[in-house]
Write an enzyme that holds these catalytic residues in place. Structure first.
Site, PDB file in Angstrom:
ATOM      1  CB  CYS A  77      -0.950   0.095   1.196  1.00  0.00           C
ATOM      2  SG  CYS A  77      -2.266  -1.118   1.149  1.00  0.00           S
ATOM      3  NE  ARG A 127       4.802   1.606   0.035  1.00  0.00           N
ATOM      4  CZ  ARG A 127       5.831   1.347   0.839  1.00  0.00           C
ATOM      5  NH1 ARG A 127       7.049   1.461   0.379  1.00  0.00           N
ATOM      6  NH2 ARG A 127       5.637   0.980   2.080  1.00  0.00           N
ATOM      7  CD1 TRP A 179      -0.721  -6.462  -2.923  1.00  0.00           C
ATOM      8  CD2 TRP A 179      -1.056  -6.957  -0.766  1.00  0.00           C
ATOM      9  NE1 TRP A 179      -0.538  -7.816  -2.768  1.00  0.00           N
ATOM     10  CE2 TRP A 179      -0.737  -8.150  -1.454  1.00  0.00           C
ATOM     11  CE3 TRP A 179      -1.314  -7.023   0.595  1.00  0.00           C
ATOM     12  CZ2 TRP A 179      -0.652  -9.384  -0.822  1.00  0.00           C
ATOM     13  CZ3 TRP A 179      -1.231  -8.257   1.233  1.00  0.00           C
ATOM     14  CH2 TRP A 179      -0.905  -9.421   0.516  1.00  0.00           C
ATOM     15  CG  ASN A 201       1.536   0.584   4.356  1.00  0.00           C
ATOM     16  OD1 ASN A 201       1.212  -0.580   4.135  1.00  0.00           O
ATOM     17  ND2 ASN A 201       2.789   0.976   4.429  1.00  0.00           N
ATOM     18  N   GLY A 202      -0.963  -1.043   6.290  1.00  0.00           N
ATOM     19  CA  GLY A 202      -0.735  -1.918   7.438  1.00  0.00           C
ATOM     20  C   GLY A 202      -1.962  -2.744   7.732  1.00  0.00           C
ATOM     21  CD  GLU A 243      15.927 -14.417  -6.830  1.00  0.00           C
ATOM     22  OE1 GLU A 243      15.305 -14.932  -5.899  1.00  0.00           O
ATOM     23  OE2 GLU A 243      15.626 -13.311  -7.311  1.00  0.00           O
ATOM     24  CE  LYS A 278      12.631 -12.135  -9.062  1.00  0.00           C
ATOM     25  NZ  LYS A 278      13.526 -12.002  -7.936  1.00  0.00           N
ATOM     26  CD  GLU A 312       8.543 -12.111  -8.241  1.00  0.00           C
ATOM     27  OE1 GLU A 312       7.783 -11.417  -7.577  1.00  0.00           O
ATOM     28  OE2 GLU A 312       9.773 -12.137  -8.051  1.00  0.00           O
ATOM     29  CG  HIS A 337      16.017 -38.909  -5.269  1.00  0.00           C
ATOM     30  ND1 HIS A 337      16.345 -40.226  -5.076  1.00  0.00           N
ATOM     31  CD2 HIS A 337      17.192 -38.223  -5.288  1.00  0.00           C
ATOM     32  CE1 HIS A 337      17.662 -40.340  -4.953  1.00  0.00           C
ATOM     33  NE2 HIS A 337      18.195 -39.137  -5.095  1.00  0.00           N
ATOM     34  CE  LYS A 363      11.085  -3.467  -5.005  1.00  0.00           C
ATOM     35  NZ  LYS A 363      11.362  -4.790  -5.547  1.00  0.00           N
TER      36      LYS A 363
HETATM   37  C1  F6R Z   1      10.722 -11.456  -5.365  1.00  0.00           C
HETATM   38  C2  F6R Z   1      10.650 -10.404  -4.378  1.00  0.00           C
HETATM   39  C3  F6R Z   1      10.249 -10.782  -3.000  1.00  0.00           C
HETATM   40  C4  F6R Z   1      11.076  -9.995  -1.968  1.00  0.00           C
HETATM   41  C5  F6R Z   1      10.557 -10.286  -0.561  1.00  0.00           C
HETATM   42  C6  F6R Z   1      11.399  -9.631   0.505  1.00  0.00           C
HETATM   43  O1  F6R Z   1      11.109 -10.964  -6.604  1.00  0.00           O
HETATM   44  O2  F6R Z   1      10.883  -9.269  -4.658  1.00  0.00           O
HETATM   45  O3  F6R Z   1      10.354 -12.148  -2.791  1.00  0.00           O
HETATM   46  O4  F6R Z   1      12.407 -10.370  -2.090  1.00  0.00           O
HETATM   47  O5  F6R Z   1       9.231  -9.847  -0.443  1.00  0.00           O
HETATM   48  O6  F6R Z   1      11.432  -8.248   0.356  1.00  0.00           O
HETATM   49  P1  F6R Z   1      12.569  -7.367   1.009  1.00  0.00           P
HETATM   50  O7  F6R Z   1      13.845  -7.730   0.373  1.00  0.00           O
HETATM   51  O8  F6R Z   1      12.146  -5.969   0.735  1.00  0.00           O
HETATM   52  O9  F6R Z   1      12.561  -7.703   2.470  1.00  0.00           O
END
Ligand code: F6R
Length: 630
Positions: free
Chosen positions: A2, A27, A80, A106-107, A503, A507, A510, A526, A625
């Site tokens: 948010c 966000r 969000w 936000n929260g 990783e 990517k 998502e 396995h 994010k």
């Molecule tokens: C994936 C991604 C998330 C963040 C996770 C932690 O591409 O961006 O998995 O890595 O939400 O976020 P931070 O690093 O901000 O604590």
């Protein structure tokens, strides 16, 4: 998670708030809304669900609503969803019953059930499913109770709220008033040159106007009125005046602009050769091999604890957790200590310090945003169990994580990351982790600077080596086209590269929403091998390291069942390049650093798969994010 923003000053407020909102979309992009104070006592609110995160229709709707130029007080929100679905009714801002008080938030209110029941009992008519609306009603009631005393009403409101919350509030009776509250979720404000004020959940929207801002600390409240700001903190229902320190904003207006790139994700991947030198700047002495990390050396107590520590925990979520896995492995390899990575969301459910001496345990918390709730909770949990030192590896200066550390840590310095999928932050976390490894080995007398020279130089070469990977973007796009013939793919790696594969898998899932199986390569036989049919795409991280022979076996086993193996191989390893069905090349470097180069090629693969699947790569479905909720 948010985005909230507000402006009060002399300029038309709504265009400024809209511009800021467009920068905060990462966000949360379920819905957006603005509230403008169009005359004393009258708020105009426009809100809309954002289809596929698209902001333009909302912007046009706000422009059509013709807010008068005299509207110089506005707040806005990008959501969000947590409480209640993605509907217009649930979009912020939310109002009290009189429509005089508007709130963006936000929260999450942890006591929303009790509060809702209480407010309904007191005759409030709650129209949305959100917890936010309750704050507006509560403040209205507190105003009545205090006979309009804003300060008392706000203190009384805040003391009734549980959970982590960042709140911005307008009260239509006072056209020059904005109230900001930080109780667990971030909030910052800036005074602009013309005396106006901006408040937002991060400092980035201030960048076109100013380079200085103040980050509220937990419990801080600001009341902006009559061109002045009152800063105070909240303690047991009492108002304590405070002075919030002013800080220089990191980054620049260019950082938060696309600058010709079609997407932030691509910009943030492609500009790594220019951004990563800032991560290394001043920290490596290439001639002598010495590593200097001011943020870990400044406190003699922290330094002592780091030197004496027996156990190291690296905690993070998502991408940051994958970086944590790599750094923990580096510690085991180079420092020969007990070092483990753990998902922050699991820390509070597991007695990870069992068998360790808490006082001689050090926690490194990794985060791009520094606001991830699970991470902040994990730190508090470990601190309560007596952990010796908490240090941060974080990008956002002044974030909540920084305030929870023991004044020890290393900033990533990689600039704002706007794409929701973390890319350059991962690379910089691993680079910083490599520097901390060498630095601590030097501090503990396990490695002389002289002996460190080859590794230190290898770290310094990474930004330039990335150019070789980035130059293969078109070839990687063609591989993505091949993968599109299938509904899923597999990603494998061994040792350090199991984390690389994790990783890459994250990517792909998502950004493209394609199903992707991920395993340590040795585990594939396995069970997951059952997925392989003729031509099935398997990405194998197959760089030149100690796992090479085993990887060669795994490739044969896969190809014997018809798999099409895309190998991420070391440039010059002609045998490997011949064996795999298609190769992506990365320059030669130690395996711990090869994770950065290999993961970057997988970031590009995810990007192209996202586009081919017609996904919004900057705003992946259902995500946002800075995950500030549990
Ligand atoms: C994936 C991604 C998330 C963040 C996770 C932690 O591409 O961006 O998995 O890595 O939400 O976020 P931070 O690093 O901000 O604590």
């Amino acid at each position: 998670m948010c985005g909230i923003i507000g402006y009060v000053g002399q300029q038309p407020a709504v265009p400024i708030v809209l511009e800021g909102l467009s920068q905060l979309l990462y966000r949360g992009y379920d819905s957006a809304g603005v509230s403008g104070l169009i005359s004393p006592g009258v708020l105009r609110i426009v809100k809309q669900v954002l289809p596929d995160g698209q902001f333009d229709d909302f912007k046009a709707k706000v422009e059509d609503s013709r807010f008068p130029e005299s509207c110089t007080n506005a707040i806005g929100h990008t959501r969000w969803a947590t409480h209640g679905g993605r509907t217009v009714l649930n979009a912020h801002p939310h109002c009290d019953g009189s429509g005089q008080i508007a709130v963006v938030h936000n929260g999450m209110l942890e006591n929303w059930r009790e509060l809702k029941a209480e407010l309904i009992g007191l005759g409030c008519r709650i129209v949305s499913e959100t917890d936010t609306e309750l704050i507006a009603h509560l403040f209205a009631l507190k105003l009545q109770e205090t006979k309009g005393d804003i300060r008392q009403a706000i203190l009384s409101t805040v003391s009734s709220l549980q959970g982590a919350n960042g709140i911005l509030l307008q009260y239509a009776r006072y056209p020059d008033l904005l109230i900001g509250i930080r109780k667990g979720s971030p909030l910052s404000y800036a005074k602009l040159d013309d005396g106006a004020f901006m408040v937002a959940s991060t400092g980035d929207p201030f960048l076109p106007y100013t380079r200085r801002c103040k980050h509220l600390r937990d419990g801080d409240i600001i009341i902006i009125q009559g061109g002045k700001v009152e800063e105070f903190s909240f303690h047991n229902g009492r108002r304590i005046p405070v002075s919030i320190p002013s800080v220089e904003l990191e980054g620049s207006a260019e950082d938060v602009a696309l600058e010709g790139y079609p997407h932030f994700m691509l910009k943030e991947i492609m500009t790594q050769p220019e951004r990563l030198p800032d991560v290394l700047g001043g920290r490596l002495r290439l001639e002598t091999g010495l590593v200097k990390l001011g943020g870990l050396e400044a406190s003699s107590l922290a330094l002592k604890k780091l030197k004496r520590a027996k156990h190291f925990w690296f905690i993070g979520c998502g991408t940051s957790y994958h970086a944590a896995q790599i750094v923990a492995r580096m510690f085991r390899q180079h420092l020969h200590v007990h070092a483990e990575a753990k998902q922050a969301s699991e820390v509070t459910l597991d007695d990870i310090l069992s068998g360790c001496s808490p006082g001689r345990s050090v926690v490194f918390a990794l985060s791009q945003s520094g606001e991830t709730k699970d991470l902040l909770d994990a730190i508090e949990y470990l601190r309560a169990r007596g952990v010796g030192l908490v240090a941060g590896i974080v990008n956002v200066v002044g974030s909540s994580l920084v305030t929870l550390t023991d004044g020890a840590g290393v900033y990533l310095r990689v600039g704002p990351e706007i794409g929701v999928a973390s890319t350059k932050a991962f690379s910089s976390q691993v680079l910083v982790g490599a520097m901390i490894t060498v630095w601590l080995a030097q501090q503990r007398g396990q490695l002389s600077p002289d002996q460190s020279i080859p590794f230190v130089r290898a770290i310094a070469e990474i930004p330039e080596q990335l150019r070789v990977v980035l130059a293969q973007s078109e070839a990687i796009r063609k591989l993505a086209e091949y993968i599109m013939k299938f509904t899923s793919l597999m990603m494998l790696g061994r040792g350090y590269h199991y984390a690389t594969a994790l990783e890459g898998h994250l990517k792909v899932v998502e950004v493209s929403n394609m199903a992707c199986e991920v395993q340590p390569a040795g585990e594939m036989k396995h069970g997951p091998l059952a997925l392989v049919t003729d031509g099935y795409p398997v990405v194998m991280v197959a760089t030149r390291d100690s796992s090479r022979t085993a990887i060669l076996h795994n490739i044969s086993e896969l190809q014997a069942r018809g798999a099409f193996v895309i190998g991420i191989t070391t440039d010059g390893d002609t045998e490997m390049a011949k064996i795999v069905n298609q190769a992506i090349y990365i320059p030669d470097t130690p395996p711990e650093l090869a994770t950065i180069l290999a993961a970057t090629s997988l970031q590009l693969l995810a990007y192209h798969l996202g586009l081919l699947n017609e996904r919004n790569v900057d705003k992946p479905r259902n995500l946002a994010k800075a995950v500030t909720v549990k």
